[in-house]
Motif scaffolding. Structure first.
Motif, mmCIF file in Angstrom:
data_model
loop_
_atom_site.group_PDB
_atom_site.id
_atom_site.type_symbol
_atom_site.label_atom_id
_atom_site.label_comp_id
_atom_site.label_asym_id
_atom_site.label_seq_id
_atom_site.Cartn_x
_atom_site.Cartn_y
_atom_site.Cartn_z
ATOM 1 N N ARG A 121 0.807 -1.231 0.000
ATOM 2 C CA ARG A 121 0.000 0.000 0.000
ATOM 3 C C ARG A 121 0.839 1.280 0.000
ATOM 4 N N PRO A 122 1.847 1.423 0.893
ATOM 5 C CA PRO A 122 2.638 2.665 0.856
ATOM 6 C C PRO A 122 3.297 2.918 -0.500
ATOM 7 N N LEU A 123 3.737 1.845 -1.175
ATOM 8 C CA LEU A 123 4.356 2.030 -2.484
ATOM 9 C C LEU A 123 3.319 2.448 -3.523
ATOM 10 N N LEU A 124 2.113 1.881 -3.458
ATOM 11 C CA LEU A 124 1.046 2.290 -4.374
ATOM 12 C C LEU A 124 0.686 3.755 -4.146
ATOM 13 N N GLU A 125 0.623 4.169 -2.894
ATOM 14 C CA GLU A 125 0.337 5.569 -2.587
ATOM 15 C C GLU A 125 1.444 6.476 -3.122
ATOM 16 N N SER A 126 2.683 6.042 -2.986
ATOM 17 C CA SER A 126 3.810 6.821 -3.502
ATOM 18 C C SER A 126 3.747 6.942 -5.017
ATOM 19 N N LEU A 127 3.404 5.847 -5.694
ATOM 20 C CA LEU A 127 3.271 5.870 -7.153
ATOM 21 C C LEU A 127 2.239 6.902 -7.575
ATOM 22 N N PHE A 128 1.058 6.843 -6.971
ATOM 23 C CA PHE A 128 -0.018 7.755 -7.366
ATOM 24 C C PHE A 128 0.344 9.204 -7.040
ATOM 25 N N SER A 129 0.891 9.443 -5.867
ATOM 26 C CA SER A 129 1.275 10.804 -5.481
ATOM 27 C C SER A 129 2.291 11.387 -6.446
ATOM 28 N N ASN A 130 3.287 10.581 -6.831
ATOM 29 C CA ASN A 130 4.306 11.074 -7.758
ATOM 30 C C ASN A 130 3.729 11.371 -9.137
ATOM 31 N N LEU A 131 2.765 10.568 -9.588
ATOM 32 C CA LEU A 131 2.125 10.838 -10.872
ATOM 33 C C LEU A 131 1.381 12.172 -10.846
ATOM 34 N N VAL A 132 0.649 12.439 -9.759
ATOM 35 C CA VAL A 132 -0.114 13.676 -9.684
ATOM 36 C C VAL A 132 0.803 14.880 -9.482
ATOM 37 N N VAL A 133 1.817 14.744 -8.644
ATOM 38 C CA VAL A 133 2.777 15.839 -8.465
ATOM 39 C C VAL A 133 3.429 16.176 -9.800
ATOM 40 N N ASN A 134 3.771 15.152 -10.570
ATOM 41 C CA ASN A 134 4.354 15.364 -11.893
ATOM 42 C C ASN A 134 3.364 16.093 -12.809
ATOM 43 N N ALA A 135 2.083 15.709 -12.723
ATOM 44 C CA ALA A 135 1.051 16.342 -13.555
ATOM 45 C C ALA A 135 0.832 17.800 -13.171
ATOM 46 N N VAL A 136 0.953 18.115 -11.890
ATOM 47 C CA VAL A 136 0.823 19.492 -11.423
ATOM 48 C C VAL A 136 2.038 20.310 -11.843
ATOM 49 N N ARG A 137 3.193 19.751 -11.612
ATOM 50 C CA ARG A 137 4.448 20.472 -11.845
ATOM 51 C C ARG A 137 4.656 20.823 -13.315
ATOM 52 N N HIS A 138 4.209 19.943 -14.199
ATOM 53 C CA HIS A 138 4.482 20.137 -15.621
ATOM 54 C C HIS A 138 3.232 20.522 -16.400
ATOM 55 N N ASN A 139 2.276 21.131 -15.692
ATOM 56 C CA ASN A 139 1.055 21.590 -16.337
ATOM 57 C C ASN A 139 1.231 23.025 -16.831
ATOM 58 N N LYS A 140 0.173 23.573 -17.376
ATOM 59 C CA LYS A 140 0.188 24.963 -17.830
ATOM 60 C C LYS A 140 -0.772 25.767 -16.965
ATOM 61 N N PRO A 141 -0.628 27.078 -16.897
ATOM 62 C CA PRO A 141 -1.545 27.882 -16.079
ATOM 63 C C PRO A 141 -3.004 27.650 -16.484
ATOM 64 N N GLY A 142 -3.843 27.357 -15.494
ATOM 65 C CA GLY A 142 -5.244 27.105 -15.757
ATOM 66 C C GLY A 142 -5.510 25.792 -16.469
ATOM 67 N N GLY A 143 -4.536 24.882 -16.424
ATOM 68 C CA GLY A 143 -4.641 23.607 -17.130
ATOM 69 C C GLY A 143 -5.511 22.595 -16.410
ATOM 70 N N GLU A 144 -5.455 21.355 -16.895
ATOM 71 C CA GLU A 144 -6.323 20.303 -16.376
ATOM 72 C C GLU A 144 -5.528 19.037 -16.037
ATOM 73 N N ILE A 145 -6.083 18.278 -15.097
ATOM 74 C CA ILE A 145 -5.566 16.951 -14.750
ATOM 75 C C ILE A 145 -6.747 15.992 -14.750
ATOM 76 N N VAL A 146 -6.582 14.842 -15.368
ATOM 77 C CA VAL A 146 -7.626 13.826 -15.383
ATOM 78 C C VAL A 146 -7.082 12.551 -14.737
ATOM 79 N N ILE A 147 -7.843 12.008 -13.779
ATOM 80 C CA ILE A 147 -7.507 10.738 -13.137
ATOM 81 C C ILE A 147 -8.591 9.744 -13.504
ATOM 82 N N CYS A 148 -8.210 8.691 -14.194
ATOM 83 C CA CYS A 148 -9.179 7.699 -14.669
ATOM 84 C C CYS A 148 -8.801 6.317 -14.137
ATOM 85 N N ILE A 149 -9.789 5.593 -13.621
ATOM 86 C CA ILE A 149 -9.579 4.224 -13.150
ATOM 87 C C ILE A 149 -10.531 3.306 -13.913
#
Length: 218
Positions: A121-149
């Motif tokens: 579980r901690p590794l899965l949480e780390s994986l997801f957190s890093n994906l979202v942090v990456n999506a935030v960090r490399h986004n554009k102003p007023g951009g979007e993030i989509v999480i799909c399962i």
């Protein structure tokens, strides 16, 4: 066999000792900076320098934690896996991620009510957190993030003003595009290492200004 066990023990002791030896002086350094900031009569310039040093200390601490996490995965220094629900993990982290993505539009698309997988579980949480942090960090102003399962995968996609990333290097440690000065270039390495640890697949695609990372659990 005895030699392998001894080698594993040495590697395990090294990572544990490295964690202690590096984190302790970093914690002491931060404590001293906090004391300096509370001294009476410090100038505005001195306060700015203390704040800058605190930020550097925080960056070094994060780098240390990430490198140790990678080392522990390489040396299989984590407890065994169990059944973990990906939907539950993502929902549990959403409040934190929503605050992190302030200024961006965060969309969720859960096509299943549960997605049980065998995972640490901690590794899965780390994986997801890093994906979202990456999506935030490399986004554009007023951009979007989509999480799909879906029934077999987790997808994190984000808008961007940049071009496609180098598919041959994207999961290398410390890889960053030439124009990128954010982060250490370890987040996606951790994502890849977590996938390798569990036997999952991670795929990157770029289309119509969207970066997309897909974790396939089956």
């Amino acid at each position: 066999m005895a030699g392998c066990i001894k080698s594993f023990r040495i590697q395990k002791e090294f990572t544990e000792n490295a964690s202690h030896e590096l984190q302790t002086p970093l914690a002491v350094f931060k404590s001293k900076l906090d004391l300096l900031a509370q001294l009476p009569g410090i100038t505005e310039r001195q306060a700015e320098i203390i704040q800058d040093l605190n930020q550097v200390n925080n960056r070094i601490s994060r780098l240390n934690r990430n490198l140790l996490l990678l080392a522990k995965m390489e040396n299989s220094q984590f407890d065994g896996t169990g059944t973990v629900d990906v939907v539950e993990v993502v929902n549990g982290l959403l409040p934190y991620l929503e605050s992190l993505s302030s200024g961006l539009e965060l969309h969720t698309d859960f096509r299943v009510t549960a997605l049980p997988v065998r995972a640490n579980r901690p590794l899965l949480e780390s994986l997801f957190s890093n994906l979202v942090v990456n999506a935030v960090r490399h986004n554009k102003p007023g951009g979007e993030i989509v999480i799909c399962i879906t029934s077999e995968s987790l997808v994190v996609a984000n808008t961007s003003d940049g071009d496609a990333l180098d598919g041959n290097r994207i999961f290398d440690r410390f890889y960053r595009p030439a124009q990128d000065s954010k982060g250490f270039g370890l987040g996606l390495s951790i994502v890849n290492a977590v996938c390798e640890y569990h036997g999952w697949n991670v795929k990157y695609t770029f289309h119509d200004g969207w970066h997309e990372f897909k974790i396939i659990f089956i």
